[in-house]
Design a protein around this motif. Structure first.
Motif, short mmCIF file in Angstrom:
data_model
loop_
_atom_site.label_atom_id
_atom_site.label_comp_id
_atom_site.label_asym_id
_atom_site.label_seq_id
_atom_site.Cartn_x
_atom_site.Cartn_y
_atom_site.Cartn_z
N ILE A 1 -6.31 -3.28 -0.43
CA ILE A 1 -6.88 -3.57 0.90
C ILE A 1 -8.16 -4.37 0.75
O ILE A 1 -8.39 -5.35 1.48
CB ILE A 1 -7.14 -2.25 1.66
N HIS A 2 -9.00 -3.98 -0.19
CA HIS A 2 -10.26 -4.69 -0.44
C HIS A 2 -9.99 -6.16 -0.80
O HIS A 2 -10.68 -7.07 -0.30
CB HIS A 2 -11.03 -4.00 -1.56
N ALA B 1 -8.48 -4.10 10.12
CA ALA B 1 -7.80 -3.67 8.89
C ALA B 1 -6.48 -4.41 8.74
O ALA B 1 -5.80 -4.71 9.73
CB ALA B 1 -7.55 -2.17 8.93
N THR C 1 -4.10 6.20 -4.38
CA THR C 1 -5.01 5.94 -3.26
C THR C 1 -6.03 4.89 -3.66
O THR C 1 -6.31 3.94 -2.91
CB THR C 1 -5.73 7.23 -2.84
N ARG C 2 -6.59 5.02 -4.86
CA ARG C 2 -7.59 4.07 -5.34
C ARG C 2 -6.97 2.68 -5.53
O ARG C 2 -7.62 1.67 -5.25
CB ARG C 2 -8.20 4.59 -6.63
N GLU C 3 -5.74 2.65 -6.01
CA GLU C 3 -5.05 1.37 -6.18
C GLU C 3 -4.86 0.66 -4.84
O GLU C 3 -5.14 -0.53 -4.71
CB GLU C 3 -3.70 1.61 -6.85
N THR D 1 0.74 7.22 1.43
CA THR D 1 -0.66 6.90 1.15
C THR D 1 -1.20 5.86 2.12
O THR D 1 -2.33 5.99 2.63
CB THR D 1 -0.81 6.42 -0.30
N LEU D 2 -0.43 4.82 2.40
CA LEU D 2 -0.87 3.80 3.35
C LEU D 2 -1.04 4.38 4.75
O LEU D 2 -1.94 3.99 5.50
CB LEU D 2 0.11 2.64 3.36
N LEU E 1 -4.28 6.01 4.88
CA LEU E 1 -5.38 5.05 4.89
C LEU E 1 -5.47 4.28 6.21
O LEU E 1 -6.38 3.48 6.41
CB LEU E 1 -5.22 4.05 3.74
N GLU F 1 -6.48 1.22 -2.03
CA GLU F 1 -7.78 0.85 -1.48
C GLU F 1 -8.26 -0.47 -2.08
O GLU F 1 -8.86 -1.30 -1.39
CB GLU F 1 -8.80 1.96 -1.75
N HIS F 2 -7.99 -0.65 -3.37
CA HIS F 2 -8.36 -1.92 -4.02
C HIS F 2 -7.54 -3.07 -3.45
O HIS F 2 -8.07 -4.18 -3.24
CB HIS F 2 -8.13 -1.79 -5.53
#
Length: 319
Positions: A286-287, A2, A279-281, A20-21, A24, A283-284
């Motif tokens: 990170i992706h 990661a 969170t979704r932002e 948030t990080l 995650l 995660e994106h």
């Protein structure tokens, strides 16, 4: 493995990103120009504290989330990508178009991910609204109206337009698919020399018109985005509970014998899966770090937002 992500800027939004990080499992460090502030974050979140200079020099940090006052974003974002870091920069990414373009050019030159914190693009209700618009469910879109008003935080550097409007401009650009060809702004200052109210009128090359109203000096909170098509109308209202955040109105309007007629339909509440936009932002982000995919909210979009803000800025000294 990661990515190892640090947060630069230990203020209000820095706290949100840090929390948030951490959740995650990718938070590697926190940093701030004020060591006492970053030390508190480090203790609160059980993470390493690092000086700003060491942050950029560190080989153990893959990416940086920047939650700084907007006037510092450009210089630190450029420094970060030159140091080999991917970045997520909060909005606005700069205070001038030239600085924003310099950030993007430097990120491309160094092959780094450059993502922008236009968080509402990751709101499940907006994602569903965009899906409805792109699928033709609303028909041909003619008008988009955004309201972002309330009694909010006052910033010494940014007026209501620059502080609040980037959220909605990002969504409007996603819906229209292009930049406006005409922008007209109106503003008013009551508390200080910076405008507390802002109206923005936009015309797009595909015929869509849009109006945005932003205010941080209003007794009523309103967080609505309305999209009007010739088949249906939809409203994203972030102040409503999840089951009512996205509403579809299949109203009909037509001309008959030289007169305009219409019928009203009952509201249809569109099901939306709950999810935290931040969170979704992240995660994106990170992706994109892992895949090298261009972020949904990329630098080009952020510069488009800067161009609109610049064209719509009107200075009104307090009376």
């Amino acid at each position: 493995m990661a990515p190892r992500i640090a947060v630069l800027g230990c203020g209000y939004w820095g706290n949100n990103h840090t929390r948030t990080l951490k959740g995650l499992g990718v938070l590697a460090a926190v940093s701030d120009i004020d060591p006492a502030r970053s030390a508190k974050f480090a203790a609160d979140y059980d993470v390493a504290q690092i000086s700003v200079d060491d942050l950029f020099a560190s080989k153990d940090i893959d990416a940086i989330v920047m939650a700084l006052p907007a006037q510092f974003h450009a210089q630190y974002a450029i420094r970060a990508v030159e140091s080999g870091k991917d970045v997520l920069v909060e909005k606005p990414i700069a205070l001038t178009v030239a600085d924003g373009e310099a950030e993007i050019a430097t990120a491309k030159q160094h092959g780094r991910i450059f993502m922008v914190g236009h968080i509402l693009r990751f709101h499940p209700a907006f994602e569903k609204l965009l899906e409805l618009a792109q699928s033709g469910e609303l028909g041909k879109i003619g008008y988009i109206q955004a309201h972002r008003i309330g009694l909010g935080k006052f910033h010494g550097q940014n007026d209501a337009l620059w502080d609040l409007a980037p959220h909605d401009l990002s969504m409007i650009l996603a819906l229209t698919g292009c930049e406006p060809t005409a922008v007209r702004g109106e503003g008013a200052a009551m508390v200080d020399h910076l405008s507390d109210f802002a109206h923005l009128h936009m015309e797009f090359p595909n015929g869509i018109r849009s109006h945005l109203f932003a205010s941080r000096l209003n007794p009523i909170m309103d967080r609505r985005l309305a999209v009007v098509g010739d088949k249906a109308m939809a409203v994203f209202d972030d102040a409503e509970p999840w089951e009512r955040k996205l509403t579809l109105f299949r109203h009909k309007v037509w001309q008959e014998n030289g007169q305009i007629a219409f019928t009203k339909a009952d509201p249809e509440y569109v099901p939306v899966q709950e999810g935290m936009p931040l969170t979704r932002e992240l995660e994106h982000f990170i992706h994109c770090i892992e895949t090298r995919e261009t972020p949904r909210t990329n630098g080009e979009e952020a510069v488009s937002v800067l161009r609109i803000l610049t064209k719509g800025t009107v200075s009104h000294p307090a009376g």
